[in-house]
Design a protein around this motif. Structure first.
Motif, short mmCIF file in Angstrom:
data_model
loop_
_atom_site.label_atom_id
_atom_site.label_comp_id
_atom_site.label_asym_id
_atom_site.label_seq_id
_atom_site.Cartn_x
_atom_site.Cartn_y
_atom_site.Cartn_z
N GLY A 137 0.82 -1.21 0.00
CA GLY A 137 0.00 0.00 0.00
C GLY A 137 0.86 1.26 0.00
N VAL A 138 0.25 2.38 -0.40
CA VAL A 138 1.01 3.62 -0.56
C VAL A 138 0.26 4.80 0.08
CG1 VAL A 138 0.09 4.19 -2.87
CG2 VAL A 138 2.36 4.92 -2.25
N LEU A 139 1.06 5.65 0.73
CA LEU A 139 0.55 6.90 1.32
C LEU A 139 1.22 8.05 0.58
CD1 LEU A 139 -0.46 8.84 3.68
CD2 LEU A 139 1.58 8.13 4.91
N THR A 140 0.43 9.01 0.10
CA THR A 140 1.03 10.18 -0.55
C THR A 140 0.61 11.43 0.22
OG1 THR A 140 -0.77 10.62 -2.12
CG2 THR A 140 0.92 9.07 -2.83
N VAL A 141 1.55 12.36 0.37
CA VAL A 141 1.27 13.64 1.02
C VAL A 141 1.86 14.74 0.15
CG1 VAL A 141 1.53 15.04 3.11
CG2 VAL A 141 1.54 12.53 3.30
N ILE A 142 1.01 15.67 -0.28
CA ILE A 142 1.51 16.85 -1.00
C ILE A 142 1.40 18.02 -0.03
CG2 ILE A 142 1.21 18.40 -2.96
CD1 ILE A 142 0.10 16.06 -4.54
N HIS A 174 9.94 13.66 -2.94
CA HIS A 174 10.04 14.21 -4.30
C HIS A 174 10.25 15.71 -4.19
CE1 HIS A 174 8.57 10.54 -6.53
NE2 HIS A 174 8.35 10.24 -5.26
N GLN A 175 11.39 16.17 -4.63
CA GLN A 175 11.75 17.58 -4.55
C GLN A 175 10.78 18.43 -5.36
OE1 GLN A 175 14.60 18.77 -2.98
NE2 GLN A 175 15.15 16.73 -2.26
N PRO A 176 10.61 19.69 -4.95
CA PRO A 176 9.71 20.55 -5.72
C PRO A 176 10.26 20.83 -7.12
CG PRO A 176 10.72 21.76 -3.89
CD PRO A 176 11.20 20.35 -3.80
N GLU A 177 9.30 21.17 -7.98
CA GLU A 177 9.70 21.51 -9.35
C GLU A 177 10.44 22.84 -9.33
OE1 GLU A 177 5.71 21.69 -9.90
OE2 GLU A 177 5.61 19.57 -9.42
N LYS A 178 11.45 22.92 -10.15
CA LYS A 178 12.24 24.15 -10.20
C LYS A 178 11.43 25.25 -10.90
CE LYS A 178 16.86 22.28 -9.84
NZ LYS A 178 16.39 21.25 -8.98
N GLY A 179 11.76 26.50 -10.56
CA GLY A 179 11.18 27.64 -11.26
C GLY A 179 9.84 28.10 -10.72
N ARG A 180 9.33 27.44 -9.68
CA ARG A 180 8.07 27.88 -9.09
C ARG A 180 8.34 28.48 -7.73
NH1 ARG A 180 3.01 23.94 -9.13
NH2 ARG A 180 2.35 25.62 -7.77
N ARG A 181 7.61 29.55 -7.41
CA ARG A 181 7.75 30.12 -6.08
C ARG A 181 6.91 29.28 -5.11
NH1 ARG A 181 5.60 34.82 -3.72
NH2 ARG A 181 4.25 35.10 -5.52
N TRP A 185 5.75 19.98 -2.23
CA TRP A 185 6.60 18.80 -2.05
C TRP A 185 5.70 17.58 -2.02
CZ3 TRP A 185 11.99 18.65 -0.40
CH2 TRP A 185 12.59 19.92 -0.39
N LEU A 186 6.23 16.47 -2.54
CA LEU A 186 5.48 15.21 -2.50
C LEU A 186 6.26 14.19 -1.67
CD1 LEU A 186 3.37 13.06 -3.44
CD2 LEU A 186 4.74 12.79 -5.52
N TYR A 187 5.55 13.62 -0.68
CA TYR A 187 6.12 12.55 0.15
C TYR A 187 5.35 11.27 -0.15
CZ TYR A 187 8.20 16.47 2.51
OH TYR A 187 8.92 17.61 2.76
N VAL A 188 6.09 10.19 -0.36
CA VAL A 188 5.46 8.91 -0.67
C VAL A 188 5.97 7.88 0.33
CG1 VAL A 188 5.15 7.12 -2.43
CG2 VAL A 188 5.42 9.52 -3.12
N VAL A 189 5.06 7.22 1.00
CA VAL A 189 5.42 6.15 1.94
C VAL A 189 4.83 4.85 1.40
CG1 VAL A 189 5.06 5.23 4.27
CG2 VAL A 189 5.44 7.69 3.93
N ARG A 190 5.67 3.84 1.26
CA ARG A 190 5.19 2.52 0.79
C ARG A 190 5.36 1.51 1.91
NH1 ARG A 190 5.26 2.62 -4.82
NH2 ARG A 190 6.54 4.33 -5.61
N ARG A 191 4.31 0.76 2.13
CA ARG A 191 4.42 -0.34 3.10
C ARG A 191 5.15 -1.49 2.40
NH1 ARG A 191 1.02 -3.52 6.75
NH2 ARG A 191 2.53 -5.05 7.48
N ILE A 192 6.22 -1.95 3.02
CA ILE A 192 7.02 -3.02 2.42
C ILE A 192 6.20 -4.30 2.33
CG2 ILE A 192 9.05 -4.48 2.85
CD1 ILE A 192 10.42 -1.94 3.97
N GLY A 193 6.40 -5.02 1.24
CA GLY A 193 5.68 -6.29 1.05
C GLY A 193 4.90 -6.24 -0.24
#
Ligand SMILES: C[S@@+](CC[C@H](N)C(=O)[O-])C[C@H]1O[C@@H](n2cnc3c(N)ncnc32)[C@H](O)[C@@H]1O
Length: 203
Positions: A137-142, A174-181, A185-193
């Motif tokens: 399973g995956v958790l995403t946080v922007i 995931h680093q922010p895209e360049k050139g935007r003020r 940021w995107l954080y992704v957590v994956r449960r192993i398995g």
């Protein structure tokens, strides 16, 4: 600017779509206009279930309308609540069996920019969310830094997620895209398995 960045929100959605299986359970912890909820509802299919949460009535109604327009309302429960209460909001038998959880923080684009997610609530939710994931399973946080409290929230998200046990979860930042003020940021957590059908016993 707080409007979702297409590349980053698209990236988060693709990761969740790849992780989700037909019949899965999924959670949208900030449902807003319902775009992520619609994606989750499609990905879990007719036998899946989605819990969608937002503190604003206007967002819950917009999500319900977006689902109705796509004929997806039957597999979603959309509620007005704070994700800070995630532990009480999620059915007990979902724990360890959820295919995807998503947080798109900040404020509702086109809505009241004074109503934003807040670190003290987001923290309570993030203390619970990784434990809801099934293997694979995956958790995403922007997280956004351009509004009051946003930078503090982003720092808090990163700090909290870095505390996760690396033997159970993998964190990608995931680093922010360049050139935007004040880019998001995107954080992704994956449960192993490996991915498993959601009706397996949790472990
Ligand atoms: C960037 S928007 C979400 C966009 C949404 N995912 C979409 O696809 O349209 C952030 C949302 O978080 C909601 N929010 C703020 N605090 C919250 C909380 N404590 N619990 C749940 N939702 C919250 C806001 O009302 C707003 O609708």
């Amino acid at each position: 600017m707080n409007s979702p960045s297409p590349p980053l929100t698209g990236q988060a959605r693709s990761l969740m779509q790849a992780a989700l299986l037909p019949g899965d359970r999924a959670i949208d912890a900030t449902c807003g206009m319902g775009r992520d909820t619609v994606m989750l509802a499609r990905a879990v299919g007719p036998l899946g279930k989605v819990l969608a949460i937002d503190v604003q009535e206007i967002a819950v109604k917009a999500t319900a309308a977006a689902l109705a327009a796509e004929n997806l309302a039957d597999r979603v429960v959309a509620i007005r609540a704070s994700h800070g209460d995630l532990d009480q909001l999620v059915p007990a038998d979902w724990k360890g069996r959820v295919g995807a959880v998503t947080f798109n923080l900040g404020y509702l684009p086109g809505g009241d920019h004074g109503i934003t997610t807040a670190w003290w609530e987001t923290r309570r939710a993030l203390m619970v969310a990784p434990g809801l994931l099934r293997p694979g399973g995956v958790l995403t946080v922007i997280a956004y830094t351009g509004h009051p409290g946003g930078a503090e929230e982003k720092e808090g998200v990163e700090r909290e997620l870095r505390l996760l046990d690396p033997e159970k979860w993998v964190l990608e930042v995931h680093q922010p895209e360049k050139g935007r003020r004040s880019p998001p940021w995107l954080y992704v957590v994956r449960r192993i398995g490996g991915a498993r059908p959601c009706n397996d016993a949790p472990d």
